[in-house]
Design a protein around this motif. Structure first.
Motif, PDB file in Angstrom:
ATOM      1  N   GLU A 234       0.836  -1.220   0.000  1.00  0.00           N
ATOM      2  CA  GLU A 234       0.000   0.000   0.000  1.00  0.00           C
ATOM      3  C   GLU A 234       0.861   1.257   0.000  1.00  0.00           C
ATOM      4  O   GLU A 234       0.409   2.331  -0.394  1.00  0.00           O
ATOM      5  CB  GLU A 234      -0.895   0.099   1.264  1.00  0.00           C
ATOM      6  CG  GLU A 234      -1.701  -1.095   1.651  1.00  0.00           C
ATOM      7  CD  GLU A 234      -0.873  -2.162   2.353  1.00  0.00           C
ATOM      8  OE1 GLU A 234      -0.518  -3.124   1.651  1.00  0.00           O
ATOM      9  OE2 GLU A 234      -0.584  -2.048   3.553  1.00  0.00           O
ATOM     10  N   ASP A 235       2.090   1.156   0.476  1.00  0.00           N
ATOM     11  CA  ASP A 235       2.965   2.342   0.518  1.00  0.00           C
ATOM     12  C   ASP A 235       3.558   2.659  -0.852  1.00  0.00           C
ATOM     13  O   ASP A 235       4.200   3.691  -1.022  1.00  0.00           O
ATOM     14  CB  ASP A 235       4.103   2.141   1.535  1.00  0.00           C
ATOM     15  CG  ASP A 235       3.546   2.007   2.942  1.00  0.00           C
ATOM     16  OD1 ASP A 235       2.445   2.530   3.181  1.00  0.00           O
ATOM     17  OD2 ASP A 235       4.211   1.364   3.785  1.00  0.00           O
ATOM     18  N   GLY A 236       3.375   1.744  -1.796  1.00  0.00           N
ATOM     19  CA  GLY A 236       3.826   2.009  -3.166  1.00  0.00           C
ATOM     20  C   GLY A 236       5.267   1.589  -3.406  1.00  0.00           C
ATOM     21  O   GLY A 236       6.087   1.531  -2.482  1.00  0.00           O
ATOM     22  N   LEU A 237       5.545   1.313  -4.680  1.00  0.00           N
ATOM     23  CA  LEU A 237       6.898   0.870  -5.053  1.00  0.00           C
ATOM     24  C   LEU A 237       7.929   1.983  -4.888  1.00  0.00           C
ATOM     25  O   LEU A 237       9.103   1.713  -4.666  1.00  0.00           O
ATOM     26  CB  LEU A 237       6.897   0.345  -6.495  1.00  0.00           C
ATOM     27  CG  LEU A 237       6.282  -1.043  -6.625  1.00  0.00           C
ATOM     28  CD1 LEU A 237       5.925  -1.354  -8.081  1.00  0.00           C
ATOM     29  CD2 LEU A 237       7.223  -2.113  -6.071  1.00  0.00           C
ATOM     30  N   LEU A 238       7.472   3.243  -4.981  1.00  0.00           N
ATOM     31  CA  LEU A 238       8.420   4.344  -4.766  1.00  0.00           C
ATOM     32  C   LEU A 238       9.063   4.218  -3.379  1.00  0.00           C
ATOM     33  O   LEU A 238      10.272   4.367  -3.229  1.00  0.00           O
ATOM     34  CB  LEU A 238       7.706   5.699  -4.929  1.00  0.00           C
ATOM     35  CG  LEU A 238       8.520   6.930  -4.535  1.00  0.00           C
ATOM     36  CD1 LEU A 238       9.776   7.079  -5.389  1.00  0.00           C
ATOM     37  CD2 LEU A 238       7.665   8.206  -4.648  1.00  0.00           C
ATOM     38  N   SER A 239       8.232   3.880  -2.371  1.00  0.00           N
ATOM     39  CA  SER A 239       8.799   3.800  -1.015  1.00  0.00           C
ATOM     40  C   SER A 239       9.805   2.646  -0.926  1.00  0.00           C
ATOM     41  O   SER A 239      10.811   2.747  -0.222  1.00  0.00           O
ATOM     42  CB  SER A 239       7.706   3.682   0.045  1.00  0.00           C
ATOM     43  OG  SER A 239       7.194   2.374   0.067  1.00  0.00           O
ATOM     44  N   LEU A 240       9.554   1.568  -1.672  1.00  0.00           N
ATOM     45  CA  LEU A 240      10.527   0.461  -1.667  1.00  0.00           C
ATOM     46  C   LEU A 240      11.831   0.894  -2.352  1.00  0.00           C
ATOM     47  O   LEU A 240      12.929   0.599  -1.875  1.00  0.00           O
ATOM     48  CB  LEU A 240       9.928  -0.776  -2.358  1.00  0.00           C
ATOM     49  CG  LEU A 240      10.844  -1.993  -2.452  1.00  0.00           C
ATOM     50  CD1 LEU A 240      11.312  -2.458  -1.071  1.00  0.00           C
ATOM     51  CD2 LEU A 240      10.152  -3.153  -3.180  1.00  0.00           C
ATOM     52  N   MET A 241      11.714   1.627  -3.447  1.00  0.00           N
ATOM     53  CA  MET A 241      12.918   2.075  -4.161  1.00  0.00           C
ATOM     54  C   MET A 241      13.720   3.072  -3.314  1.00  0.00           C
ATOM     55  O   MET A 241      14.935   3.109  -3.363  1.00  0.00           O
ATOM     56  CB  MET A 241      12.540   2.701  -5.513  1.00  0.00           C
ATOM     57  CG  MET A 241      11.904   1.718  -6.487  1.00  0.00           C
ATOM     58  SD  MET A 241      12.938   0.262  -6.772  1.00  0.00           S
ATOM     59  CE  MET A 241      11.952  -1.028  -6.015  1.00  0.00           C
ATOM     60  N   GLN A 242      12.996   3.873  -2.510  1.00  0.00           N
ATOM     61  CA  GLN A 242      13.690   4.809  -1.611  1.00  0.00           C
ATOM     62  C   GLN A 242      14.422   4.047  -0.523  1.00  0.00           C
ATOM     63  O   GLN A 242      15.568   4.339  -0.183  1.00  0.00           O
ATOM     64  CB  GLN A 242      12.676   5.776  -0.977  1.00  0.00           C
ATOM     65  CG  GLN A 242      12.137   6.786  -1.975  1.00  0.00           C
ATOM     66  CD  GLN A 242      10.924   7.544  -1.455  1.00  0.00           C
ATOM     67  OE1 GLN A 242      10.184   7.050  -0.595  1.00  0.00           O
ATOM     68  NE2 GLN A 242      10.701   8.736  -1.994  1.00  0.00           N
ATOM     69  N   LYS A 243      13.748   3.024  -0.022  1.00  0.00           N
ATOM     70  CA  LYS A 243      14.337   2.225   1.064  1.00  0.00           C
ATOM     71  C   LYS A 243      15.592   1.502   0.584  1.00  0.00           C
ATOM     72  O   LYS A 243      16.617   1.492   1.260  1.00  0.00           O
ATOM     73  CB  LYS A 243      13.275   1.219   1.516  1.00  0.00           C
ATOM     74  CG  LYS A 243      13.625   0.396   2.717  1.00  0.00           C
ATOM     75  CD  LYS A 243      12.463  -0.552   3.008  1.00  0.00           C
ATOM     76  CE  LYS A 243      12.764  -1.443   4.181  1.00  0.00           C
ATOM     77  NZ  LYS A 243      12.594  -0.767   5.468  1.00  0.00           N
ATOM     78  N   LEU A 244      15.504   0.890  -0.612  1.00  0.00           N
ATOM     79  CA  LEU A 244      16.648   0.109  -1.103  1.00  0.00           C
ATOM     80  C   LEU A 244      17.842   1.014  -1.410  1.00  0.00           C
ATOM     81  O   LEU A 244      18.994   0.593  -1.321  1.00  0.00           O
ATOM     82  CB  LEU A 244      16.253  -0.709  -2.335  1.00  0.00           C
ATOM     83  CG  LEU A 244      15.278  -1.845  -2.048  1.00  0.00           C
ATOM     84  CD1 LEU A 244      14.793  -2.489  -3.345  1.00  0.00           C
ATOM     85  CD2 LEU A 244      15.891  -2.914  -1.136  1.00  0.00           C
ATOM     86  N   TRP A 245      17.561   2.254  -1.756  1.00  0.00           N
ATOM     87  CA  TRP A 245      18.676   3.189  -1.963  1.00  0.00           C
ATOM     88  C   TRP A 245      19.240   3.649  -0.616  1.00  0.00           C
ATOM     89  O   TRP A 245      20.423   3.527  -0.344  1.00  0.00           O
ATOM     90  CB  TRP A 245      18.241   4.398  -2.814  1.00  0.00           C
ATOM     91  CG  TRP A 245      19.210   5.531  -2.708  1.00  0.00           C
ATOM     92  CD1 TRP A 245      18.971   6.775  -2.208  1.00  0.00           C
ATOM     93  CD2 TRP A 245      20.617   5.514  -3.072  1.00  0.00           C
ATOM     94  NE1 TRP A 245      20.130   7.528  -2.232  1.00  0.00           N
ATOM     95  CE2 TRP A 245      21.147   6.784  -2.751  1.00  0.00           C
ATOM     96  CE3 TRP A 245      21.471   4.536  -3.601  1.00  0.00           C
ATOM     97  CZ2 TRP A 245      22.497   7.116  -2.962  1.00  0.00           C
ATOM     98  CZ3 TRP A 245      22.814   4.870  -3.811  1.00  0.00           C
ATOM     99  CH2 TRP A 245      23.311   6.147  -3.504  1.00  0.00           C
ATOM    100  N   ARG A 246      18.355   4.139   0.257  1.00  0.00           N
ATOM    101  CA  ARG A 246      18.828   4.751   1.506  1.00  0.00           C
ATOM    102  C   ARG A 246      19.447   3.725   2.438  1.00  0.00           C
ATOM    103  O   ARG A 246      20.463   3.969   3.069  1.00  0.00           O
ATOM    104  CB  ARG A 246      17.678   5.436   2.228  1.00  0.00           C
ATOM    105  CG  ARG A 246      17.190   6.656   1.474  1.00  0.00           C
ATOM    106  CD  ARG A 246      16.331   7.522   2.382  1.00  0.00           C
ATOM    107  NE  ARG A 246      15.781   8.637   1.632  1.00  0.00           N
ATOM    108  CZ  ARG A 246      14.495   8.964   1.618  1.00  0.00           C
ATOM    109  NH1 ARG A 246      13.629   8.255   2.327  1.00  0.00           N
ATOM    110  NH2 ARG A 246      14.070   9.986   0.924  1.00  0.00           N
ATOM    111  N   GLN A 247      18.806   2.558   2.515  1.00  0.00           N
ATOM    112  CA  GLN A 247      19.252   1.586   3.511  1.00  0.00           C
ATOM    113  C   GLN A 247      20.372   0.689   2.994  1.00  0.00           C
ATOM    114  O   GLN A 247      21.260   0.323   3.737  1.00  0.00           O
ATOM    115  CB  GLN A 247      18.039   0.724   3.882  1.00  0.00           C
ATOM    116  CG  GLN A 247      18.100   0.151   5.257  1.00  0.00           C
ATOM    117  CD  GLN A 247      16.719  -0.384   5.638  1.00  0.00           C
ATOM    118  OE1 GLN A 247      15.704   0.294   5.448  1.00  0.00           O
ATOM    119  NE2 GLN A 247      16.682  -1.585   6.159  1.00  0.00           N
ATOM    120  N   ASP A 248      20.288   0.331   1.723  1.00  0.00           N
ATOM    121  CA  ASP A 248      21.247  -0.646   1.197  1.00  0.00           C
ATOM    122  C   ASP A 248      22.164  -0.069   0.133  1.00  0.00           C
ATOM    123  O   ASP A 248      23.026  -0.777  -0.370  1.00  0.00           O
ATOM    124  CB  ASP A 248      20.492  -1.856   0.628  1.00  0.00           C
ATOM    125  CG  ASP A 248      19.722  -2.560   1.728  1.00  0.00           C
ATOM    126  OD1 ASP A 248      20.375  -3.151   2.600  1.00  0.00           O
ATOM    127  OD2 ASP A 248      18.488  -2.472   1.763  1.00  0.00           O
TER     128      ASP A 248
END
Ligand code: AOF
Ligand code: ZN
Length: 366
Positions: free
Chosen positions: A277-291
């Motif tokens: 529900e948070d959208g793929l944008l939030s996943l792409m942000q997470k994978l950049w910022r966190q990993d």
């Protein structure tokens, strides 16, 4: 606007070519190249950023100068594809090296937009009395480093969608109920296409598939044909359907697969919590910022690719189309109508009987 001379353009073009030798080895850093010309126009030094964590292009170009040419440095002109860094990172600041040499002129292609570095290189070197000019072949460099600029401007991973389809638009001859766990993928393209597909893998830091593809095809997702580093595998599996014994979950160390599942709270080391529900944008942000995953190749399946397309969460598409029909099976996504021709690179080609096409998103507000 500076009017660049032919020799400026020629030397910057060479610096861009040198930078490209770092492709697949420097991410999430940008590819950077440097050329040093003596006052009479002779090139006395060349270098590029070769490996993540190691010396920068300017340092390598400086090191390449022969002893007998060192006295030419005060009157030299430097061509660097990216603004010299002004921070002590994994290596000392390049602006410090250039300041100590104090060449006559410095030509830069693109400014460094990395918020952690915060430019400053140009200002420092101008203050030191060096003639600094910015913008030579900038569009080419921004294209070459499109992943890096996406990361620093948008704080997310750069997304490349990839699939292979028959000429009548199917990805698999089997219908969904014939596609059983472990039954393997069905190659649509011929052998000649494989080295290109593997080169595309080596260009990105991560490779993502949906859980369906992971379970049915059991893909290795590695670079086995051609050279380059295998990207880190990422499995998008909100309902956590992936068996814990799956081969992709057996990888260890830096190559450990990231398993993206629903969840809240503290994540186990290899799991990334994400709610669709948070959208793929939030996943792409997470994978950049966190990993620090600067770019992701999404290889399937149809469902996962469709989600990326529907949410407009893509920067590039790469599609193989075979010469034969399948007359049914699993429908491939449709080529996005907004996809545009890439600049400075061919947007299509053939390998054997298979045709590939590449498109980019002209303007991405995200
Ligand atoms: C340059 N020349 O060749 C490169 C630059 O962690 P570090 O110390 O390697 O710094 C990485 C950052 O430095 C990177 O994110 C980008 O902002 C800049 N890259 N700068 O002067 C180079 N590769
Ligand atoms: Zn540097």
């Amino acid at each position: 606007m500076t009017n660049w001379s032919n020799s400026d353009i020629e030397r910057m073009r060479r610096a861009i070519e040198l930078a490209s030798k770092g492709e697949g080895f420097v991410a999430p850093n940008p590819m950077v190249g440097c050329v040093i010309a003596a006052a009479n126009g002779r090139i006395i030094g060349e270098g590029w950023h070769e490996q993540f964590g190691q010396s920068h292009a300017e340092v390598n170009a400086h090191r390449s100068i022969r002893e007998e040419d060192l006295h030419l440095l005060p009157d030299s002109s430097w061509y660097v594809t990216l603004e010299p860094c002004n921070h002590q990172g994994k290596t000392p600041a390049c602006s410090g090296l250039i300041e100590s040499i104090s060449p006559k002129r410095l030509v830069i292609s693109a400014s460094d937009t990395n918020p952690n570095v915060l430019g400053g290189g140009v200002e420092r070197l101008r203050k030191a009395g060096i003639e600094v000019e910015v913008g030579c072949l900038e569009r080419e460099v921004r294209w070459q480093n499109r992943r890096f600029f996406c990361n620093s401007n948008k704080q997310r991973s750069y997304v490349v969608l990839k699939w292979a389809q028959s000429s009548d638009g199917f990805m698999d001859p089997r219908s969904s109920n014939e596609r059983t766990a472990g039954s393997g993928g069905r190659a649509i393209t011929g052998l000649e296409a494989t080295p290109i597909t593997h080169k595309w893998r080596a260009q990105e830091m991560g490779i993502a598939v949906g859980v369906g593809t992971a379970v049915i095809d059991e893909p290795e997702l590695t670079v086995r044909f051609g050279h380059g580093k295998s990207p880190r595998a990422i499995i998008i599996d909100p309902q956590e359907r992936l068996p814990t014994s799956h081969p992709l979950l057996e990888r260890k160390g830096l190559d450990q697969t990231l398993h993206v599942c629903r969840g809240i709270g503290k994540e186990p080391k290899h799991k990334r919590f994400w709610n669709p529900e948070d959208g793929l944008l939030s996943l792409m942000q997470k994978l950049w910022r966190q990993d620090g995953i600067s770019s992701i190749l999404v290889e399937g399946g149809a469902n996962t690719l469709q989600h990326f397309l529907s949410e407009s969460m893509w920067d590039e598409v790469k599609v193989w189309t075979a010469s034969h029909d399948l007359n049914g099976g699993l429908k491939a996504p449709s080529w996005p109508k907004e996809a545009a021709q890439p600049p400075y690179e061919s947007g299509s080609g053939f390998a054997g009987k298979d045709r590939w096409e590449m498109g980019i998103r002209p303007q991405d507000p995200k």
